[in-house]
Design a protein around this motif. Structure first.
Motif, PDB file in Angstrom:
ATOM      1  N   LEU A 191       0.836  -1.191   0.000  1.00  0.00           N
ATOM      2  CA  LEU A 191       0.000   0.000   0.000  1.00  0.00           C
ATOM      3  C   LEU A 191       0.875   1.247   0.000  1.00  0.00           C
ATOM      4  O   LEU A 191       1.997   1.221   0.521  1.00  0.00           O
ATOM      5  CB  LEU A 191      -0.877   0.049   1.250  1.00  0.00           C
ATOM      6  CG  LEU A 191      -2.072  -0.895   1.366  1.00  0.00           C
ATOM      7  CD1 LEU A 191      -2.732  -0.686   2.729  1.00  0.00           C
ATOM      8  CD2 LEU A 191      -3.073  -0.655   0.263  1.00  0.00           C
ATOM      9  N   ALA A 231      -0.035   2.567   7.799  1.00  0.00           N
ATOM     10  CA  ALA A 231      -0.330   1.337   7.038  1.00  0.00           C
ATOM     11  C   ALA A 231       0.526   1.280   5.778  1.00  0.00           C
ATOM     12  O   ALA A 231       0.618   2.256   5.042  1.00  0.00           O
ATOM     13  CB  ALA A 231      -1.798   1.288   6.673  1.00  0.00           C
ATOM     14  N   LYS A 233       0.865  -2.216   4.131  1.00  0.00           N
ATOM     15  CA  LYS A 233       0.511  -3.455   3.433  1.00  0.00           C
ATOM     16  C   LYS A 233      -0.964  -3.769   3.677  1.00  0.00           C
ATOM     17  O   LYS A 233      -1.578  -3.244   4.604  1.00  0.00           O
ATOM     18  CB  LYS A 233       1.364  -4.630   3.930  1.00  0.00           C
ATOM     19  CG  LYS A 233       2.855  -4.451   3.772  1.00  0.00           C
ATOM     20  CD  LYS A 233       3.606  -5.629   4.411  1.00  0.00           C
ATOM     21  CE  LYS A 233       5.107  -5.405   4.426  1.00  0.00           C
ATOM     22  NZ  LYS A 233       5.815  -6.535   5.096  1.00  0.00           N
ATOM     23  N   GLN A 234      -1.469  -4.667   2.831  1.00  0.00           N
ATOM     24  CA  GLN A 234      -2.877  -5.058   2.951  1.00  0.00           C
ATOM     25  C   GLN A 234      -3.049  -6.521   2.584  1.00  0.00           C
ATOM     26  O   GLN A 234      -2.357  -7.049   1.726  1.00  0.00           O
ATOM     27  CB  GLN A 234      -3.726  -4.193   2.010  1.00  0.00           C
ATOM     28  CG  GLN A 234      -5.176  -4.607   1.893  1.00  0.00           C
ATOM     29  CD  GLN A 234      -5.925  -3.779   0.871  1.00  0.00           C
ATOM     30  OE1 GLN A 234      -5.813  -2.552   0.849  1.00  0.00           O
ATOM     31  NE2 GLN A 234      -6.686  -4.433   0.003  1.00  0.00           N
ATOM     32  N   ARG A 235      -3.976  -7.186   3.227  1.00  0.00           N
ATOM     33  CA  ARG A 235      -4.354  -8.540   2.849  1.00  0.00           C
ATOM     34  C   ARG A 235      -5.794  -8.768   3.305  1.00  0.00           C
ATOM     35  O   ARG A 235      -6.293  -8.065   4.170  1.00  0.00           O
ATOM     36  CB  ARG A 235      -3.413  -9.583   3.443  1.00  0.00           C
ATOM     37  CG  ARG A 235      -3.568  -9.848   4.897  1.00  0.00           C
ATOM     38  CD  ARG A 235      -2.446 -10.695   5.491  1.00  0.00           C
ATOM     39  NE  ARG A 235      -2.036 -11.794   4.657  1.00  0.00           N
ATOM     40  CZ  ARG A 235      -0.970 -12.564   4.906  1.00  0.00           C
ATOM     41  NH1 ARG A 235      -0.222 -12.309   5.975  1.00  0.00           N
ATOM     42  NH2 ARG A 235      -0.645 -13.558   4.130  1.00  0.00           N
ATOM     43  N   THR A 236      -6.431  -9.763   2.692  1.00  0.00           N
ATOM     44  CA  THR A 236      -7.823 -10.058   3.024  1.00  0.00           C
ATOM     45  C   THR A 236      -7.888 -11.305   3.884  1.00  0.00           C
ATOM     46  O   THR A 236      -7.269 -12.321   3.574  1.00  0.00           O
ATOM     47  CB  THR A 236      -8.658 -10.255   1.751  1.00  0.00           C
ATOM     48  OG1 THR A 236      -8.553  -9.087   0.939  1.00  0.00           O
ATOM     49  CG2 THR A 236     -10.126 -10.478   2.102  1.00  0.00           C
ATOM     50  N   ILE A 245     -10.731  -6.816   5.279  1.00  0.00           N
ATOM     51  CA  ILE A 245      -9.459  -6.240   4.851  1.00  0.00           C
ATOM     52  C   ILE A 245      -8.636  -5.865   6.085  1.00  0.00           C
ATOM     53  O   ILE A 245      -9.120  -5.156   6.972  1.00  0.00           O
ATOM     54  CB  ILE A 245      -9.681  -5.006   3.970  1.00  0.00           C
ATOM     55  CG1 ILE A 245     -10.391  -5.415   2.673  1.00  0.00           C
ATOM     56  CG2 ILE A 245      -8.352  -4.321   3.657  1.00  0.00           C
ATOM     57  CD1 ILE A 245     -10.769  -4.244   1.801  1.00  0.00           C
ATOM     58  N   TYR A 246      -7.412  -6.338   6.126  1.00  0.00           N
ATOM     59  CA  TYR A 246      -6.503  -6.032   7.230  1.00  0.00           C
ATOM     60  C   TYR A 246      -5.313  -5.224   6.703  1.00  0.00           C
ATOM     61  O   TYR A 246      -4.814  -5.482   5.602  1.00  0.00           O
ATOM     62  CB  TYR A 246      -5.993  -7.321   7.880  1.00  0.00           C
ATOM     63  CG  TYR A 246      -6.904  -7.849   8.959  1.00  0.00           C
ATOM     64  CD1 TYR A 246      -6.521  -7.839  10.299  1.00  0.00           C
ATOM     65  CD2 TYR A 246      -8.166  -8.346   8.650  1.00  0.00           C
ATOM     66  CE1 TYR A 246      -7.363  -8.316  11.301  1.00  0.00           C
ATOM     67  CE2 TYR A 246      -9.019  -8.823   9.641  1.00  0.00           C
ATOM     68  CZ  TYR A 246      -8.605  -8.804  10.962  1.00  0.00           C
ATOM     69  OH  TYR A 246      -9.451  -9.264  11.947  1.00  0.00           O
ATOM     70  N   TYR A 247      -4.909  -4.234   7.495  1.00  0.00           N
ATOM     71  CA  TYR A 247      -3.732  -3.423   7.173  1.00  0.00           C
ATOM     72  C   TYR A 247      -2.571  -3.841   8.075  1.00  0.00           C
ATOM     73  O   TYR A 247      -2.773  -4.131   9.258  1.00  0.00           O
ATOM     74  CB  TYR A 247      -4.003  -1.941   7.412  1.00  0.00           C
ATOM     75  CG  TYR A 247      -4.962  -1.288   6.454  1.00  0.00           C
ATOM     76  CD1 TYR A 247      -5.168  -1.806   5.173  1.00  0.00           C
ATOM     77  CD2 TYR A 247      -5.660  -0.143   6.821  1.00  0.00           C
ATOM     78  CE1 TYR A 247      -6.046  -1.193   4.298  1.00  0.00           C
ATOM     79  CE2 TYR A 247      -6.547   0.484   5.949  1.00  0.00           C
ATOM     80  CZ  TYR A 247      -6.728  -0.055   4.689  1.00  0.00           C
ATOM     81  OH  TYR A 247      -7.601   0.547   3.824  1.00  0.00           O
ATOM     82  N   TRP A 258      -1.058  -6.663  12.191  1.00  0.00           N
ATOM     83  CA  TRP A 258      -2.217  -6.568  11.309  1.00  0.00           C
ATOM     84  C   TRP A 258      -3.451  -6.151  12.094  1.00  0.00           C
ATOM     85  O   TRP A 258      -3.703  -6.642  13.180  1.00  0.00           O
ATOM     86  CB  TRP A 258      -2.473  -7.911  10.630  1.00  0.00           C
ATOM     87  CG  TRP A 258      -1.375  -8.323   9.692  1.00  0.00           C
ATOM     88  CD1 TRP A 258      -0.286  -9.089   9.992  1.00  0.00           C
ATOM     89  CD2 TRP A 258      -1.258  -7.980   8.313  1.00  0.00           C
ATOM     90  NE1 TRP A 258       0.507  -9.250   8.881  1.00  0.00           N
ATOM     91  CE2 TRP A 258      -0.065  -8.584   7.826  1.00  0.00           C
ATOM     92  CE3 TRP A 258      -2.044  -7.238   7.433  1.00  0.00           C
ATOM     93  CZ2 TRP A 258       0.350  -8.453   6.506  1.00  0.00           C
ATOM     94  CZ3 TRP A 258      -1.626  -7.106   6.116  1.00  0.00           C
ATOM     95  CH2 TRP A 258      -0.443  -7.708   5.660  1.00  0.00           C
ATOM     96  N   HIS A 261      -9.230  -2.981   9.031  1.00  0.00           N
ATOM     97  CA  HIS A 261      -9.203  -1.585   8.604  1.00  0.00           C
ATOM     98  C   HIS A 261     -10.387  -0.769   9.122  1.00  0.00           C
ATOM     99  O   HIS A 261     -10.289   0.454   9.266  1.00  0.00           O
ATOM    100  CB  HIS A 261      -9.123  -1.483   7.078  1.00  0.00           C
ATOM    101  CG  HIS A 261     -10.428  -1.647   6.373  1.00  0.00           C
ATOM    102  ND1 HIS A 261     -11.104  -2.840   6.338  1.00  0.00           N
ATOM    103  CD2 HIS A 261     -11.184  -0.766   5.670  1.00  0.00           C
ATOM    104  CE1 HIS A 261     -12.218  -2.686   5.637  1.00  0.00           C
ATOM    105  NE2 HIS A 261     -12.292  -1.445   5.230  1.00  0.00           N
TER     106      HIS A 261
END
Length: 525
Positions: A191, A231, A233-236, A245-247, A258, A261
């Motif tokens: 991100l 933040a 990075k991001q992943r689901t 969605i997690y940052y 993590w 969001h």
């Protein structure tokens, strides 16, 4: 002695005709014997024997025929009875041919088992091999289906599934599952760095337990309201079919991990108390420096921004809550007020108006105008003489102001802090200034006052467009100014500066007041 034979036809005996033939011969012999005993001639005995033999033969034939018919009938009846009494063999569990499916994720929603099938499709045997209750936090992937029919005719659809956590496989009732991924995470995406702050309670998870296809968050630290979370990075994260969605964040205090969001909002944490403390410290240091020689006193009080203004809507508006930045240097030192005392007179006459002892008559209106706008002394002196200096002093003290400003033997006196109190009541519409119309008239006159080289000049130098409503004083070497300052963005503050010494005379001390005002405004705003 006569010997009697019993006739039977059991399995393994001679045929019935042979038995009867033997019986006939025997009977002939017997009759012959009887005839001899009875005195019959041999010829008569023979004739009788022949007749008897024929009858026996005929009877035997009938017996055989009847026996055969009876036996056949009996056999047929037994066979028929046996046929109706035997039940059909029970049906077996069956299933349809396995049908391949496109791989699809599921999670368990009901208790049950997975099964291993054995036998062919027409004779299926099912063996439970895994309990779904042991796999509530995992994902199953279905790749085939079949319909199983029990001996009672009940048909149920089964899915062939494999577990993402440990590879467990089996057939499971389709209705025990629901489509969707469960306790899984996607690949990490980068991100553009952005700052966030606390929105609602949550945790920053510093570790994942398991692999991406079967994962749980662990080691979470609670979010706090006093940090900024950057933040990068991001992943689901998938749970019971829903995507979250997690940052990946790093806090200002070094916490990394993590976080969901929706527990954050865009922004940078601003430590209001810390900022207020820093402003006050810097301002206090400055005011101490300009009053150090004992020839000045300064009092500052910040007002809240005007409602709905740009300042009120600013991200850090809470820093400027009324009075949170108030400081003074020598603020309680009693010194010559010069004409700043006229703020006390304005307050007192409006108090009289509340008592129905004063009105905005033509004379009073002109007197108030001249007293404030051009700083004329005639009207305020007339009020002092009419109502008495001591009475007025007592009333001022009752309002929390400096209680001994007026005397017939000396110049009027005041303190910077006392002037701030009067200005605060005026601005807030309190005490003697509670009447909105009265308050507006006084503020208008203060805005029109003609001596603008002190606070008005300094505020404008700090920020063009600043507006000031003030009352000045000048007497001998005393120059003072007390006013309400409003900035273009809606910020407001009160400032009272009283100076003397430094060989001041006339208006020579006002540039000094302007300089202090400019610096105060820059420090605070």
């Amino acid at each position: 002695m006569i010997k009697v034979w019993s006739i039977s036809q059991n399995k393994g005996d001679r045929p019935m005709t042979n038995q009867l033939r033997g019986l006939t011969l025997t009977m002939t012999g017997i009759i012959g014997l009887i005839g001899g005993l009875a005195g019959l001639t041999p010829a008569q005995a023979a004739t009788t024997a022949t007749a008897t033999s024929s009858a026996v033969s005929t009877s035997s034939s009938s017996v055989v025929s009847a026996s055969s018919s009876s036996t056949a009938s009996s056999s047929s009846s037994v066979a028929s009875s046996s046929s109706s009494a035997v039940k059909p063999k029970p049906k077996t569990t069956t299933r349809t041919a396995t049908q391949k499916l496109t791989a699809k994720a599921y999670f368990s929603v009901k208790a049950g088992n997975t099964y291993a099938f054995s036998g062919d499709n027409a004779h299926v045997t099912m063996h439970a091999n895994h309990k779904l209750s042991n796999y509530t936090k995992t994902t199953w992937t279905a790749t085939a289906q079949t319909d199983v029919t029990t001996p009672k005719g009940q048909t149920t659809r089964y899915l062939l599934v494999k577990n993402a956590k440990n590879g467990a496989q089996g057939w499971v009732v389709a209705s025990n599952l629901k489509a969707g991924r469960n306790y899984q995470v996607s690949a990490v995406k980068k991100l553009k760095a952005k700052n966030y702050v606390y929105l609602k309670a949550g945790k920053v998870y510093q570790k994942m337990n398991g692999k991406a296809s079967a994962m749980q968050w662990v080691k979470g630290k609670s979010l706090t309201k006093t940090q900024t979370y950057k933040a990068t990075k991001q992943r689901t994260y998938y749970r019971q079919g829903k995507a979250y969605i997690y940052y990946y964040v790093t806090s200002t205090k070094g916490v990394k991990g993590w976080v969901w969001h929706k527990q954050l909002k865009a922004g940078t944490y601003y430590d209001v108390a810390k900022r207020q403390k820093a402003i006050k410290s810097k301002l206090q240091k400055y005011l101490n420096s300009v009053t150090k020689d004992g020839t000045a006193e300064v009092a500052f009080y910040n007002l809240s921004p005007i409602a709905g203004s740009q300042a009120a809507k600013a991200p850090h508006a809470s820093v400027y809550q009324a009075g949170k930045l108030a400081v003074n240097a020598r603020g309680n030192q009693v010194t010559t007020s010069a004409s700043t005392y006229k703020l006390y007179i304005a307050a007192y006459v409006l108090h009289l108006k509340q008592q129905h002892k004063w009105s905005w008559s033509k004379a009073n209106t002109k007197g108030m105008h001249d007293m404030i706008v051009i700083s004329d002394n005639h009207y305020p002196v007339s009020i002092l003489n009419k109502y008495g200096r001591t009475n007025i002093n007592h009333w001022l003290a009752s309002q929390g102001y400096y209680g001994a400003p007026f005397s017939s033997t000396r110049n009027s006196m005041t303190t910077a802090n006392s002037l701030i109190k009067v200005l605060k009541d005026l601005q807030n519409g309190q005490k003697a200034f509670s009447n909105k119309s009265d308050r507006a008239k006084v503020l208008k006159l203060m805005h029109q006052q003609i001596y603008r080289k002190g606070i008005p000049t300094g505020a404008a130098a700090a920020l063009k467009g600043s507006s000031v409503q003030d009352k000045v004083g000048f007497l001998y070497d005393n120059n003072g100014d007390a006013g309400i300052v409003t900035l273009p963005n809606g910020q407001r503050y009160l400032l009272a500066i009283l100076t003397w010494g430094h060989r001041q005379s006339g208006f020579s001390g006002f540039p000094r007041i302007a300089k202090i005002t400019k610096q105060v405004q820059k420090i605070v705003y």
